[in-house]
Scaffold this motif. Structure first.
Motif, PDB file in Angstrom:
ATOM      1  N   TYR A  79     -10.190 -15.417  -8.145  1.00 33.79           N
ATOM      2  CA  TYR A  79      -8.971 -14.710  -7.753  1.00 33.79           C
ATOM      3  C   TYR A  79      -9.056 -14.290  -6.285  1.00 33.79           C
ATOM      4  O   TYR A  79     -10.149 -14.133  -5.731  1.00 33.79           O
ATOM      5  CB  TYR A  79      -8.768 -13.485  -8.643  1.00 33.79           C
ATOM      6  N   ILE A 123      -6.710 -11.931  -3.031  1.00 33.80           N
ATOM      7  CA  ILE A 123      -5.622 -11.005  -2.732  1.00 33.80           C
ATOM      8  C   ILE A 123      -4.667 -11.677  -1.761  1.00 33.80           C
ATOM      9  O   ILE A 123      -5.041 -12.082  -0.665  1.00 33.80           O
ATOM     10  CB  ILE A 123      -6.155  -9.691  -2.126  1.00 33.80           C
ATOM     11  N   ASP A 137      -6.134 -19.447  -1.082  1.00 39.71           N
ATOM     12  CA  ASP A 137      -6.008 -19.998  -2.437  1.00 39.71           C
ATOM     13  C   ASP A 137      -6.729 -21.333  -2.606  1.00 39.71           C
ATOM     14  O   ASP A 137      -6.677 -21.946  -3.669  1.00 39.71           O
ATOM     15  CB  ASP A 137      -4.544 -20.128  -2.858  1.00 39.71           C
ATOM     16  N   LYS A 185      -9.616  -9.373 -17.446  1.00 35.80           N
ATOM     17  CA  LYS A 185      -8.608 -10.408 -17.244  1.00 35.80           C
ATOM     18  C   LYS A 185      -8.558 -11.283 -18.489  1.00 35.80           C
ATOM     19  O   LYS A 185      -9.505 -11.319 -19.272  1.00 35.80           O
ATOM     20  CB  LYS A 185      -8.963 -11.270 -16.026  1.00 35.80           C
ATOM     21  N   THR A 193     -12.794  -4.055 -14.613  1.00 35.25           N
ATOM     22  CA  THR A 193     -11.468  -4.584 -14.912  1.00 35.25           C
ATOM     23  C   THR A 193     -11.601  -5.727 -15.905  1.00 35.25           C
ATOM     24  O   THR A 193     -12.685  -6.293 -16.064  1.00 35.25           O
ATOM     25  CB  THR A 193     -10.759  -5.108 -13.639  1.00 35.25           C
ATOM     26  N   LYS A 221      -0.865 -12.169   0.441  1.00 33.59           N
ATOM     27  CA  LYS A 221      -0.185 -11.417   1.500  1.00 33.59           C
ATOM     28  C   LYS A 221       0.626 -10.260   0.930  1.00 33.59           C
ATOM     29  O   LYS A 221       0.921  -9.287   1.629  1.00 33.59           O
ATOM     30  CB  LYS A 221       0.724 -12.350   2.297  1.00 33.59           C
ATOM     31  N   ASP A 222       0.987 -10.369  -0.356  1.00 31.15           N
ATOM     32  CA  ASP A 222       1.760  -9.304  -0.993  1.00 31.15           C
ATOM     33  C   ASP A 222       0.886  -8.159  -1.478  1.00 31.15           C
ATOM     34  O   ASP A 222       1.374  -7.204  -2.084  1.00 31.15           O
ATOM     35  CB  ASP A 222       2.571  -9.860  -2.161  1.00 31.15           C
ATOM     36  N   GLY A 223      -0.445  -8.292  -1.210  1.00 32.43           N
ATOM     37  CA  GLY A 223      -1.373  -7.245  -1.637  1.00 32.43           C
ATOM     38  C   GLY A 223      -1.748  -7.319  -3.098  1.00 32.43           C
ATOM     39  O   GLY A 223      -2.496  -6.473  -3.601  1.00 32.43           O
ATOM     40  N   LYS A 224      -1.266  -8.343  -3.796  1.00 28.65           N
ATOM     41  CA  LYS A 224      -1.560  -8.487  -5.217  1.00 28.65           C
ATOM     42  C   LYS A 224      -2.616  -9.563  -5.451  1.00 28.65           C
ATOM     43  O   LYS A 224      -2.861 -10.416  -4.598  1.00 28.65           O
ATOM     44  CB  LYS A 224      -0.282  -8.846  -5.985  1.00 28.65           C
ATOM     45  N   GLU A 225      -3.206  -9.500  -6.625  1.00 29.31           N
ATOM     46  CA  GLU A 225      -4.237 -10.469  -6.992  1.00 29.31           C
ATOM     47  C   GLU A 225      -3.597 -11.726  -7.574  1.00 29.31           C
ATOM     48  O   GLU A 225      -2.663 -11.650  -8.383  1.00 29.31           O
ATOM     49  CB  GLU A 225      -5.180  -9.852  -8.022  1.00 29.31           C
ATOM     50  N   HIS A 226      -4.101 -12.897  -7.139  1.00 31.63           N
ATOM     51  CA  HIS A 226      -3.570 -14.180  -7.605  1.00 31.63           C
ATOM     52  C   HIS A 226      -4.715 -15.107  -8.012  1.00 31.63           C
ATOM     53  O   HIS A 226      -5.834 -15.009  -7.487  1.00 31.63           O
ATOM     54  CB  HIS A 226      -2.749 -14.854  -6.507  1.00 31.63           C
TER      55      HIS A 226
END
Length: 740
Positions: free
Chosen positions: A175, A177, A99, A61, A59, A179-184
């Protein structure tokens, strides 16, 4: 193909942002209508790569991610009234919060953006006693009269660097994952983390060693010279002439620089540690698991004013608070209390570091009690801003810090009293904080009688004019002081008997410069001769000419002259070493190896376009910021240039691919199948340690006079037989045999 459509390819030279006077040649593809002069608009030059991969290409970024911001509601402040001063600079994180994860480290120096306008800086550790609803607690020496946000720092108006500090190029951001299942993007921005301080250079500066006893200084300086002599012998024994000449030149230049900077080899087991605060450890103790329990160690922090800033502490590795905060095997952190930090020229816990030196029968570090004149002295309280006073600029601060540091060094060497030293140190403390807190440094200079101290301890008489001046007055302060010389052009020659440029007034092996006398008209309309910077130590053939005759100065003069002599010997050996001739038969015999090396070199050189692109990007950024901030100091510009180049290299994907030399390829090189020029290119793009290993004769374990001298010097410095054996690559029994 694009040239057929009207595109043009231009070549030009671009200044390297971190190497003044050096240039990188670039080739640029330009759209139709572009003029040659346009290629110097570096902000218009772009690379094809804007993304970076952290997982081997799976991937990608953005190469740079603007930091994520934390809501200030998650932040609590521990003020001075609640014990914040005892942990000033410490950032406590709630464990298990995604985070705010430190990524496997027990501690790290971090920056955290808050409400998109402020940021926290300090050392981050985990803490399990945070109040409900609080994920971060920042410790400060500020009082409760300040609001939460007033305890934080303002971000910079710089989208690439809002913290004004370089974040780790790899691993500084991470980065997770959500709670929304997305990467932050994590809130943590690391400047350094556990293990990074362990890599810092291990030397002892003249600023510190010159304030110890002449005997202690001589022991370390003798060891440094012995190690350099052994290194010279090892280079001279190399079997590849091209590599030998290259290393001799680097060695000579390193010796010349060593004579100017006057740094000595580290003491046995000397390390750099970052400081963390412990409130339960005694004033005379330190939590330092790298050392043995009960062992005594000296702590030294830079800038170093004197022996009154060196605490001698006993290692207590049973401290429960230390174990909980950093574990039982921290790589490069130690724990002390705030009182000890105060002795270390007012250290705090936002990432300040110390040099740690374990004491023994051979290693004795002089420590004296803190100066009475510094007791309870706070520069912010003593010299606050007053109406109409002149505010010190950052550039002026750097100059004044150098002047004050040299004054303290000269005073120490010339035997100043404690009261006099306290006056100079108080003023230095004001200077250090003058910009940050807008302090009245002029009044401090008057109150502390700085002019009188300079007149007493830095008095110089010009031998030609008899004029009196006040400035650097001992070898330690004079060594790096500026000396202007005529402009020098071209590559310097090596002083060599029989050559047209031979100068009998200089030692054989010294540099002979091509100096030119150029005149120019300055902004005032006066005719001036163009000169360039050098140092007084670099320009003298005998370091004793910079000494006033004190024992410590004479010790350092002998050391500097020893390094100068080694530099000249190395250059002399270099010019008398001939390059090998190419062997046609070997080239035919090793054709496969020659082709393989050519391909490996091409791959390694393929980074060059990316490096040129990185230089262009960095130049554009530095140029713009210098225009916006003309007040930048030299050190600030250097830091800015390093940051810009680091970012640019990440953006364009510039990285070095080393040439791996096989056994048969090395045979080809040694047999003469590769030209000297090609060998230089290959050697510049391979692992230098492996290369030296290959070129070292098989009888490398032979015990030479230089090796014996190095063994004895290490013994005198306090190294054990096992430590000496490990460093020199021989058995402990061999060491014992020669150091009896």
């Amino acid at each position: 193909m694009l040239e057929n459509e009207g595109y043009k390819v231009y070549k030009g030279q671009m200044p390297q942002v971190t190497n003044k006077g050096k240039y990188t040649t670039i080739k640029i593809l330009c759209p139709p209508g572009t003029e040659y002069k346009d290629i110097y608009n570096f902000d218009k030059i772009n690379s094809l790569e804007d993304y970076i991969s952290y997982d081997n290409g799976e991937t990608f970024k953005p190469a740079f991610a603007y930091p994520s911001s934390m809501d200030s509601k998650r932040l609590a402040i521990r003020y001075a009234e609640d014990g914040g001063t005892d942990r000033d600079g410490l950032i406590e994180l709630r464990p298990g919060v995604k985070d705010l994860d430190l990524g496997g480290s027990m501690y790290a120096q971090v920056r955290i953006l808050v409400d998109n306008k402020k940021y926290i800086k300090g050392m981050a550790v985990y803490s399990d006693d945070l109040p409900p609803g609080v994920d971060v607690r920042f410790n400060t020496n500020k009082s409760k009269s300040k609001t939460k946000m007033e305890c934080l720092k303002d971000i910079k108006d710089d989208p690439h660097n809002p913290f004004g500090s370089l974040i780790k190029e790899r691993g500084g951001q991470s980065y997770y994952i959500g709670k929304d299942g997305k990467e932050h993007l994590s809130l943590i921005n690391k400047r350094a983390e556990e293990g990074d301080w362990n890599e810092w250079a291990k030397k002892i500066s003249g600023q510190v060693l010159s304030k110890q006893t002449p005997g202690t200084a001589k022991t370390q300086l003798d060891l440094t010279l012995a190690e350099k002599k052994l290194e010279f012998d090892n280079i001279c024994a190399l079997t590849n002439p091209v590599l030998k000449k290259s290393l001799l030149k680097s060695f000579a230049d390193d010796c010349d620089a060593g004579a100017v900077h006057l740094k000595a080899t580290a003491f046995p087991r000397q390390k750099t540690h970052v400081l963390l605060p412990l409130t339960t450890i005694k004033d005379n103790e330190v939590y330092a698991p790298f050392y043995k329990n009960g062992e005594k160690i000296a702590l030294i922090r830079y800038p170093h004013a004197g022996t009154f800033e060196i605490p001698i502490l006993t290692v207590n590795n049973k401290n429960a608070e230390g174990k909980k905060m950093m574990g039982t095997t921290p790589l490069d952190a130690i724990g002390i209390n705030s009182k000890t930090a105060g002795i270390l020229s007012g250290a705090d816990f936002d990432g300040d570091t110390v040099t740690t030196i374990p004491l023994s029968g051979k290693v004795k570090i002089t420590s004296t009690r803190p100066l009475d004149g510094l007791k309870n002295f706070d520069p912010k309280d003593a010299y606050p801003k007053r109406e109409g006073m002149k505010i010190m600029s950052e550039k002026q601060k750097q100059i004044e810090m150098g002047v004050t540091s040299n004054l303290i060094t000269d005073m120490t060497i010339k035997g100043a009293t404690d009261k006099e030293l306290a006056r100079a140190v108080r003023h230095s403390m004001v200077v250090i904080d003058a910009v940050k807190h807008e302090l009245d440094y002029k009044k401090s200079e008057q109150d502390n009688g700085v002019s009188a101290l300079k007149k007493k301890y830095q008095r110089n008489i010009d031998p030609e004019t008899g004029a009196e001046t006040h400035g650097v007055s001992t070898l330690l302060s004079r060594a790096k002081s500026e000396q202007r010389v005529l402009k020098r052009v071209g590559t310097p020659k090596v002083n060599q008997k029989g050559k047209p440029w031979y100068d009998s007034s200089k030692p054989e092996g010294a540099y002979i410069y091509n100096e030119v006398r150029e005149e120019y008209i300055d902004k005032h309309g006066k005719t001036q001769v163009r000169t360039m910077k050098s140092t007084r130590m670099a320009e003298t053939s005998d370091a004793h000419t910079l000494s006033t005759g004190t024992p410590i100065e004479e010790t350092y003069a002998d050391f500097a002259n020893g390094l100068k002599s080694l530099a000249n010997r190395a250059r002399k050996e270099m010019v008398y070493t001939s390059n090998p001739t190419t062997n046609k038969a070997a080239k035919y015999k090793y054709a496969a190896e020659v082709k393989s090396l050519d391909n490996k070199l091409k791959l390694s050189l393929s980074n060059a376009p990316r490096e040129r692109a990185a230089q262009a990007l960095a130049n554009s950024e530095v140029k713009a910021k210098k225009a916006a901030h003309p007040e930048l100091t030299a050190s600030e510009e250097k830091k800015l240039s390093q940051q810009a180049l680091s970012r640019a290299r990440t953006v364009v994907g510039a990285k070095r691919t080393l040439v791996e030399i096989t056994d048969s390829e090395w045979e080809a090189i040694q047999a003469g199948a590769i030209t000297s020029t090609k060998q230089e290119q290959i050697f510049n793009h391979t692992d230098s340690d492996k290369l030296r290993e290959r070129a070292t004769p098989r009888n490398k374990l032979a015990i030479t006079d230089a090796k014996i001298a190095s063994m004895k010097a290490m013994k005198n410095s306090g190294f054990t037989a096992d430590e000496i054996a490990n460093k020199l690559g021989v058995s402990a029994s061999t060491v014992i045999k020669y150091i009896k």
